[in-house]
Design an enzyme around this catalytic site. Structure first.
Site, PDB file in Angstrom:
ATOM      1  N   ASN A  63       0.868  -1.181   0.000  1.00  0.00           N
ATOM      2  CA  ASN A  63       0.000   0.000   0.000  1.00  0.00           C
ATOM      3  C   ASN A  63       0.903   1.229   0.000  1.00  0.00           C
ATOM      4  O   ASN A  63       1.486   1.576   1.022  1.00  0.00           O
ATOM      5  CB  ASN A  63      -0.879  -0.045   1.266  1.00  0.00           C
ATOM      6  CG  ASN A  63      -1.709   1.214   1.428  1.00  0.00           C
ATOM      7  OD1 ASN A  63      -1.814   2.035   0.513  1.00  0.00           O
ATOM      8  ND2 ASN A  63      -2.302   1.373   2.604  1.00  0.00           N
ATOM      9  N   TRP A  64       0.995   1.868  -1.163  1.00  0.00           N
ATOM     10  CA  TRP A  64       1.935   2.989  -1.305  1.00  0.00           C
ATOM     11  C   TRP A  64       1.427   4.274  -0.650  1.00  0.00           C
ATOM     12  O   TRP A  64       2.164   5.224  -0.506  1.00  0.00           O
ATOM     13  CB  TRP A  64       2.203   3.282  -2.779  1.00  0.00           C
ATOM     14  CG  TRP A  64       2.869   2.186  -3.535  1.00  0.00           C
ATOM     15  CD1 TRP A  64       3.172   0.916  -3.093  1.00  0.00           C
ATOM     16  CD2 TRP A  64       3.327   2.246  -4.888  1.00  0.00           C
ATOM     17  NE1 TRP A  64       3.785   0.199  -4.092  1.00  0.00           N
ATOM     18  CE2 TRP A  64       3.891   0.988  -5.210  1.00  0.00           C
ATOM     19  CE3 TRP A  64       3.319   3.231  -5.873  1.00  0.00           C
ATOM     20  CZ2 TRP A  64       4.436   0.712  -6.459  1.00  0.00           C
ATOM     21  CZ3 TRP A  64       3.851   2.967  -7.117  1.00  0.00           C
ATOM     22  CH2 TRP A  64       4.407   1.710  -7.403  1.00  0.00           C
ATOM     23  N   LYS A  65       0.142   4.303  -0.323  1.00  0.00           N
ATOM     24  CA  LYS A  65      -0.480   5.517   0.223  1.00  0.00           C
ATOM     25  C   LYS A  65      -0.202   6.702  -0.725  1.00  0.00           C
ATOM     26  O   LYS A  65      -0.162   6.495  -1.931  1.00  0.00           O
ATOM     27  CB  LYS A  65       0.004   5.763   1.655  1.00  0.00           C
ATOM     28  CG  LYS A  65      -0.174   4.495   2.508  1.00  0.00           C
ATOM     29  CD  LYS A  65       0.021   4.708   3.969  1.00  0.00           C
ATOM     30  CE  LYS A  65      -0.178   3.373   4.690  1.00  0.00           C
ATOM     31  NZ  LYS A  65      -0.065   3.468   6.130  1.00  0.00           N
ATOM     32  N   HIS A 105      -9.469   1.157   5.000  1.00  0.00           N
ATOM     33  CA  HIS A 105      -8.194   1.404   5.679  1.00  0.00           C
ATOM     34  C   HIS A 105      -8.434   2.396   6.819  1.00  0.00           C
ATOM     35  O   HIS A 105      -9.240   3.311   6.697  1.00  0.00           O
ATOM     36  CB  HIS A 105      -7.172   1.961   4.684  1.00  0.00           C
ATOM     37  CG  HIS A 105      -5.788   1.988   5.258  1.00  0.00           C
ATOM     38  ND1 HIS A 105      -5.376   2.967   6.135  1.00  0.00           N
ATOM     39  CD2 HIS A 105      -4.744   1.136   5.122  1.00  0.00           C
ATOM     40  CE1 HIS A 105      -4.121   2.710   6.505  1.00  0.00           C
ATOM     41  NE2 HIS A 105      -3.727   1.608   5.901  1.00  0.00           N
ATOM     42  N   GLU A 110      -6.854   4.855   7.824  1.00  0.00           N
ATOM     43  CA  GLU A 110      -6.645   6.273   7.483  1.00  0.00           C
ATOM     44  C   GLU A 110      -7.869   6.848   6.785  1.00  0.00           C
ATOM     45  O   GLU A 110      -8.197   8.025   6.940  1.00  0.00           O
ATOM     46  CB  GLU A 110      -5.384   6.412   6.613  1.00  0.00           C
ATOM     47  CG  GLU A 110      -4.132   6.203   7.463  1.00  0.00           C
ATOM     48  CD  GLU A 110      -2.938   5.640   6.719  1.00  0.00           C
ATOM     49  OE1 GLU A 110      -2.923   5.672   5.470  1.00  0.00           O
ATOM     50  OE2 GLU A 110      -2.016   5.152   7.401  1.00  0.00           O
ATOM     51  N   GLU A 117      -5.156  -4.803  10.671  1.00  0.00           N
ATOM     52  CA  GLU A 117      -4.137  -3.777  10.875  1.00  0.00           C
ATOM     53  C   GLU A 117      -4.414  -3.017  12.169  1.00  0.00           C
ATOM     54  O   GLU A 117      -5.188  -2.053  12.171  1.00  0.00           O
ATOM     55  CB  GLU A 117      -4.149  -2.788   9.709  1.00  0.00           C
ATOM     56  CG  GLU A 117      -3.879  -3.411   8.362  1.00  0.00           C
ATOM     57  CD  GLU A 117      -3.363  -2.384   7.372  1.00  0.00           C
ATOM     58  OE1 GLU A 117      -2.260  -2.585   6.861  1.00  0.00           O
ATOM     59  OE2 GLU A 117      -4.053  -1.378   7.133  1.00  0.00           O
ATOM     60  N   GLY A 177       2.593   2.456  10.718  1.00  0.00           N
ATOM     61  CA  GLY A 177       3.533   3.555  10.542  1.00  0.00           C
ATOM     62  C   GLY A 177       4.244   3.969  11.819  1.00  0.00           C
ATOM     63  O   GLY A 177       4.867   5.026  11.879  1.00  0.00           O
ATOM     64  N   SER A 179       3.571  -1.905  10.317  1.00  0.00           N
ATOM     65  CA  SER A 179       5.026  -1.968  10.509  1.00  0.00           C
ATOM     66  C   SER A 179       5.614  -3.343  10.226  1.00  0.00           C
ATOM     67  O   SER A 179       6.566  -3.780  10.884  1.00  0.00           O
ATOM     68  CB  SER A 179       5.408  -1.498  11.929  1.00  0.00           C
ATOM     69  OG  SER A 179       4.996  -0.166  12.122  1.00  0.00           O
ATOM     70  N   GLY A 190       2.948  -1.115   4.227  1.00  0.00           N
ATOM     71  CA  GLY A 190       2.975   0.315   3.899  1.00  0.00           C
ATOM     72  C   GLY A 190       4.405   0.760   3.619  1.00  0.00           C
ATOM     73  O   GLY A 190       4.937   0.574   2.522  1.00  0.00           O
TER      74      GLY A 190
HETATM   75  P1  PGA Z   1       2.922   0.418   7.579  1.00  0.00           P
HETATM   76  O1  PGA Z   1       1.461   0.614   6.948  1.00  0.00           O
HETATM   77  O2  PGA Z   1       3.468  -0.873   7.044  1.00  0.00           O
HETATM   78  O3  PGA Z   1       3.707   1.612   7.114  1.00  0.00           O
HETATM   79  O4  PGA Z   1       2.755   0.381   9.068  1.00  0.00           O
HETATM   80  C1  PGA Z   1       0.606  -0.474   6.770  1.00  0.00           C
HETATM   81  C2  PGA Z   1      -0.713   0.007   6.205  1.00  0.00           C
HETATM   82  O5  PGA Z   1      -1.186   1.070   6.610  1.00  0.00           O
HETATM   83  O6  PGA Z   1      -1.311  -0.663   5.349  1.00  0.00           O
END
Ligand code: PGA
Length: 253
Positions: A9-11, A98, A100, A170, A176, A216, A237
């Site tokens: 997931n590149w966001k 997600h 976010e 998640e 993150g 993470s 991510g």
């Molecule tokens: P992260 O993000 O690996 O940077 O913790 C995972 C995600 O939000 O899908």
């Protein structure tokens, strides 16, 4: 047997040129080294989907995902992107729910259900995200919290629809932050999710659903997490933004 999946997931990262070179590098590295029953998925931002779709179409190892989709079919929804549009450029998976998006865009269970429906109706596979915030874990309510997220957005799907769904667990406190769930914490939640699927659908659906861990996940901890019996891969991510890190995570499965 359920599929093992590693999804990046590149966001909101990368430019067009960077996106192309990252996917080409990943493609080169997975071509020879990853065995056929692992699906590698990349979820770049919307503007890059069409050009990357040309690289992933017909590629049996690399698959394209979108990070979001509109719950509406078409019409006057400025700034939104429909499931039909995604399908038309070669998207196979859509990340839905997600944390976010739940947090910054106030996406609620009903909206997520509609996003699931439109994604499925257009022949794509939803990657449905769930996971608790830190205060719910600290209060020992994490199972109930995740159970409710699953029930509220998934329980109205038919068994046939649910066959296409991938789940990503998640925990928000691990996204993150560099703080990963322990493999035991991941395993017990994945097992609980599988039990909920059996209750909402049936034992076969529970057995066949791929449940990914996210938060993470990186080359240093992926192998330990992926070795758990109910962890079928990861939603990655930060570590998906560098081809070396991402391919190291893929090789850990
Ligand atoms: P992260 O993000 O690996 O940077 O913790 C995972 C995600 O939000 O899908």
């Amino acid at each position: 047997m359920r599929k093992r999946i590693v999804a990046g997931n590149w966001k909101m990262n990368k430019t067009a040129e960077e996106a192309l070179s990252l996917v080409s590098e990943i493609d080169n590295m997975v071509k020879d080294e990853v065995n056929g029953d692992v699906a590698v998925v990349v979820a770049p931002p919307f503007p890059f989907l069409q050009s990357l779709g040309k690289l992933t179409q017909g590629n049996d190892k690399m698959h394209l995902a979108a990070q979001n989709v509109s719950e509406h079919e078409s019409g006057a929804y400025t700034g939104e992107v429909s499931a039909a549009m995604l399908k038309s450029v070669g998207v196979e998976y859509v990340i839905i729910g997600h944390s976010e998006r739940r947090m910054y865009h106030h996406e609620d269970a009903q909206t997520l259900y509609q996003k699931m429906k439109t994604t499925l109706a257009h022949g794509m596979k939803p990657i449905f995200c769930c996971g608790e915030p830190l205060e719910e874990r600290d209060a020992d309510r994490h199972f109930d919290y995740v159970g409710k997220q699953l029930h509220d957005s998934l329980s109205y799907l038919s068994n046939e629809e649910f066959e296409q769904v991938v789940i990503a667990y998640e925990p928000i406190w691990a996204i993150g932050t560099g703080r990963t769930a322990s493999s035991q914490q991941a395993q017990e939640m994945h097992e609980y999710i599988r039990e909920q699927i059996a209750r909402m659908f049936d034992a076969e659906a529970a057995y066949n659903t791929s449940i990914l861990y996210g938060g993470s996940c990186n080359p240093a901890n992926a192998q330990e997490l992926f070795s758990q019996s109910d962890v079928d891969g990861g939603l990655i991510g930060g570590a998906s933004l560098k081809s070396r890190d991402f391919t190291d995570v893929i090789k850990s499965i």
